[in-house]
Write an enzyme that holds these catalytic residues in place. Structure first.
Site, mmCIF file in Angstrom:
data_model
loop_
_atom_site.group_PDB
_atom_site.id
_atom_site.type_symbol
_atom_site.label_atom_id
_atom_site.label_comp_id
_atom_site.label_asym_id
_atom_site.label_seq_id
_atom_site.Cartn_x
_atom_site.Cartn_y
_atom_site.Cartn_z
ATOM 1 N N GLN A 1 30.314 33.996 35.794
ATOM 2 C CA GLN A 1 29.027 34.813 35.345
ATOM 3 C C GLN A 1 29.454 36.239 35.937
ATOM 4 O O GLN A 1 29.626 36.298 37.214
ATOM 5 C CB GLN A 1 27.813 34.207 35.957
ATOM 6 C CG GLN A 1 26.562 35.181 36.611
ATOM 7 C CD GLN A 1 25.856 35.533 35.281
ATOM 8 O OE1 GLN A 1 25.581 34.938 34.572
ATOM 9 N NE2 GLN A 1 25.467 36.761 35.675
ATOM 10 N N ARG B 1 27.917 40.654 35.615
ATOM 11 C CA ARG B 1 27.337 41.530 35.060
ATOM 12 C C ARG B 1 27.743 43.068 35.559
ATOM 13 O O ARG B 1 27.243 43.950 35.617
ATOM 14 C CB ARG B 1 25.781 41.605 35.541
ATOM 15 C CG ARG B 1 25.671 41.354 36.910
ATOM 16 C CD ARG B 1 24.129 41.211 37.503
ATOM 17 N NE ARG B 1 23.919 40.720 38.856
ATOM 18 C CZ ARG B 1 23.263 41.331 39.764
ATOM 19 N NH1 ARG B 1 22.934 42.693 39.887
ATOM 20 N NH2 ARG B 1 23.162 40.658 40.947
ATOM 21 N N ASN B 2 29.052 42.783 35.925
ATOM 22 C CA ASN B 2 29.778 43.966 36.451
ATOM 23 C C ASN B 2 31.205 44.043 35.886
ATOM 24 O O ASN B 2 31.507 43.236 35.228
ATOM 25 C CB ASN B 2 30.084 43.945 37.971
ATOM 26 C CG ASN B 2 28.794 44.600 38.795
ATOM 27 O OD1 ASN B 2 28.270 45.495 38.675
ATOM 28 N ND2 ASN B 2 28.410 43.589 39.936
ATOM 29 N N GLY C 1 29.459 33.085 43.855
ATOM 30 C CA GLY C 1 29.845 33.818 44.832
ATOM 31 C C GLY C 1 28.710 34.217 46.028
ATOM 32 O O GLY C 1 27.713 33.437 45.806
ATOM 33 N N ARG C 2 29.080 35.136 46.515
ATOM 34 C CA ARG C 2 27.910 35.672 47.619
ATOM 35 C C ARG C 2 26.818 36.196 46.819
ATOM 36 O O ARG C 2 27.203 37.210 46.043
ATOM 37 C CB ARG C 2 28.647 36.468 48.622
ATOM 38 C CG ARG C 2 27.765 37.149 49.607
ATOM 39 C CD ARG C 2 28.546 38.199 50.600
ATOM 40 N NE ARG C 2 27.760 38.630 51.633
ATOM 41 C CZ ARG C 2 26.761 39.370 51.685
ATOM 42 N NH1 ARG C 2 26.519 40.136 50.405
ATOM 43 N NH2 ARG C 2 25.974 39.903 52.548
ATOM 44 N N ASP C 3 25.491 35.924 47.308
ATOM 45 C CA ASP C 3 24.588 36.587 46.692
ATOM 46 C C ASP C 3 24.271 36.502 44.949
ATOM 47 O O ASP C 3 24.239 37.334 44.467
ATOM 48 C CB ASP C 3 24.395 38.090 47.160
ATOM 49 C CG ASP C 3 22.885 38.765 47.026
ATOM 50 O OD1 ASP C 3 21.673 37.864 46.915
ATOM 51 O OD2 ASP C 3 22.863 39.905 47.074
ATOM 52 N N HIS C 4 24.668 35.647 44.698
ATOM 53 C CA HIS C 4 24.743 35.430 43.141
ATOM 54 C C HIS C 4 23.546 35.704 42.585
ATOM 55 O O HIS C 4 22.411 35.206 43.104
ATOM 56 C CB HIS C 4 25.271 33.866 42.653
ATOM 57 C CG HIS C 4 25.365 33.533 41.372
ATOM 58 N ND1 HIS C 4 26.715 33.495 40.648
ATOM 59 C CD2 HIS C 4 24.398 33.458 40.366
ATOM 60 C CE1 HIS C 4 26.374 33.424 39.350
ATOM 61 N NE2 HIS C 4 25.123 33.232 39.238
ATOM 62 N N ALA C 5 23.304 36.510 41.524
ATOM 63 C CA ALA C 5 22.111 36.829 40.776
ATOM 64 C C ALA C 5 21.051 37.302 41.878
ATOM 65 O O ALA C 5 19.893 37.419 41.448
ATOM 66 C CB ALA C 5 21.593 35.742 40.061
#
Lengths: 79, 395
Positions: free
Chosen positions: B204, B206-207, B298-302
């Site tokens: 997933q 958004r970057n 990953g770390r801090d997903h969403a």
């Protein structure tokens, strides 16, 4: 869980009976683990077990499959 | 919870959709003509692009087993238990809001035409229920905050007062500049089968990709047959990369650094909710429906800001032994000047002074200034593509 020390007050829960000896065994086994109660342990085990009950996946019709393959080819996803 | 293991017996078939059956609610032929004939005499409501995307995702099975917008029972069950009333894991309410005056005119049991932003009939809602809800409760339970600075909370504050529920049937897909990248779960499932993939990891994003993303993706890919890169296209917050920039950057990365037979990219047209841990489960369910057997978390997903602890989106998976898709957790990773590669805290013995962090903000700042980030952070081909855009960020 019947015979349990916890009182289940949430109306969305129901009661299931298990042998007291099994209850005690679980109670001992979950000491110091992430499980806060026998009920939470049993719920997790049951959910895990039921999710393994896999039946056959949906099967596409030949016509559908051909149509999709054409689109995937047109978009460059398959050769 | 099932874990990935090198000795794992390979599954002979594509993973089952969430709830067991891929939903498909697309009107065709006579049924479509019938609805279009009746459309003028039916009540209608106009949807924003995010709700149109929800309708399309329901109808194409992305949100299986949902057949429509949630009713009161599922809505409250999801808020309180992170499960549908059938006990199936589900963490984000999928709802359709309407003005009270508008809802007053609609009768449960009737059909309502859902118009897209251009005013075309996009779908029909078979209205079963309408109900009020507590905005603060919705925000607190989904986002763990009522702070209006949180983009998800801000959206709830703008929502209308009544929720309309019932199954939906799609009449037509709305035009999208990214249609070429849009695949339905039915299509991705066949695609994975055609590629001979039995295990597929979903990513997933958004970057635009940096080297750290590539490291995570390729580490996961080492253990599965293929990777499904699935950028979220839709409403995002100010400062995020524009959708077209993300797609162009990934195209370039895949072309230059991935095996064609091991990586595919298709979009997920959906708004980001920024619900952190709850959204991580939601993202996992969606990728399961697309046919992924694994998902990278990953770390801090969403996440957004500091609303969620850094690994809350990984810890939440402990509550879902029945999710049916295996999460692959990645913690921190960075470039080490001594190791001369991307490493993590388990593989690199060198001190922090040797580490170069993959800071999105730092990379963004360099791009804004027109500077090329170093090759340890971003592939030069990817940086070049991003720099070709006059303004690569959402305003």
């Amino acid at each position: 869980v019947s015979g349990a020390k916890e009182i289940i007050v949430d109306k969305e829960f129901t009661t299931v009976s298990i042998p007291t000896s099994l209850y005690k065994k679980i109670e001992g086994a979950i000491k110091g683990t992430e499980f806060s109660s026998v009920a939470s342990y049993i719920v997790k085990i049951l959910r895990e077990s039921l999710s393994k009950d896999e039946s056959k996946a949906d099967v596409l019709s030949k016509e559908d499959e051909e149509k999709i393959k054409e689109r995937l080819k047109a978009l460059g996803y398959i050769d | 919870m099932a874990r990935l293991s090198l000795g794992e017996k390979r599954r002979p078939r594509v993973i089952r959709p969430h709830g067991g059956k891929l939903v498909e609610r697309l009107l065709e032929g006579e049924k479509k003509s019938d609805i279009l004939d009746r459309a003028r005499s039916l009540p209608s409501i106009k949807l924003d692009q995010e709700s149109v995307s929800d309708v399309e995702n329901i109808a194409q099975g992305v949100f299986s087993p949902l057949e429509g917008f949630m009713g009161r029972a599922d809505f409250h069950h999801v808020l309180n238990h992170m499960r549908l009333s059938s006990d199936l894991p589900w963490t984000i309410p999928i709802v359709l809001d309407a003005e009270k005056e508008q809802a007053d005119r609609l009768k449960p049991g009737s059909d309502v035409v859902l118009l897209n932003e251009s005013g075309e009939a996009a779908a029909v809602l078979h209205l079963e229920e309408k109900f009020g809800y507590d905005k603060e409760e919705l925000a607190r339970k989904v986002f763990q905050t009522v702070d209006a600075a949180h983009p998800g909370v801000a959206k709830i504050k703008r929502m209308k007062d009544v929720l309309l529920a019932g199954p939906v049937d799609l009449i037509r897909e709305s035009p999208s500049p990214f249609a070429r990248y849009k695949l339905s779960p039915k299509e991705t499932r066949l695609l994975f089968k055609e590629k001979g993939w039995r295990t597929v990891v979903g990513f997933q994003t958004r970057n635009t990709p940096h080297i750290g993303h590539e490291y995570v993706q390729k580490t996961a890919l080492t253990f599965v047959d293929g990777i499904f890169i699935n950028p979220v296209i839709g409403r995002k917050k100010r400062g995020d990369f524009k959708d077209e920039v993300i797609l162009a950057a990934y195209e370039e990365l895949i072309k230059n650094y991935y095996l064609k037979e091991r990586a595919v990219m298709a979009i997920l047209q959906m708004e980001m909710r920024y619900a952190g841990p709850r959204e991580a489960i939601f993202h996992a369910i969606i990728r399961k429906n697309f046919g992924c057997t694994h998902i990278i978390i990953g770390r801090d997903h969403a996440g957004v800001g500091n609303y969620y602890p850094p690994y809350a989106a990984q810890d939440i998976f402990e509550h879902f032994p029945d999710l049916g898709i295996v999460p692959l957790f990645f913690r921190s990773f960075y470039y080490c000047r001594k190791c001369l590669s991307v490493v993590n805290e388990k593989t690199c013995p060198h001190p922090a002074a040797d580490q170069i962090q993959f800071s999105g903000t730092k990379i963004r700042d360099m791009l804004v200034k027109g500077e090329y980030p170093p090759a340890e952070l971003v592939r030069p081909e990817v940086a070049r593509i991003i720099m070709e855009f006059e303004n690569p960020f959402n305003e």
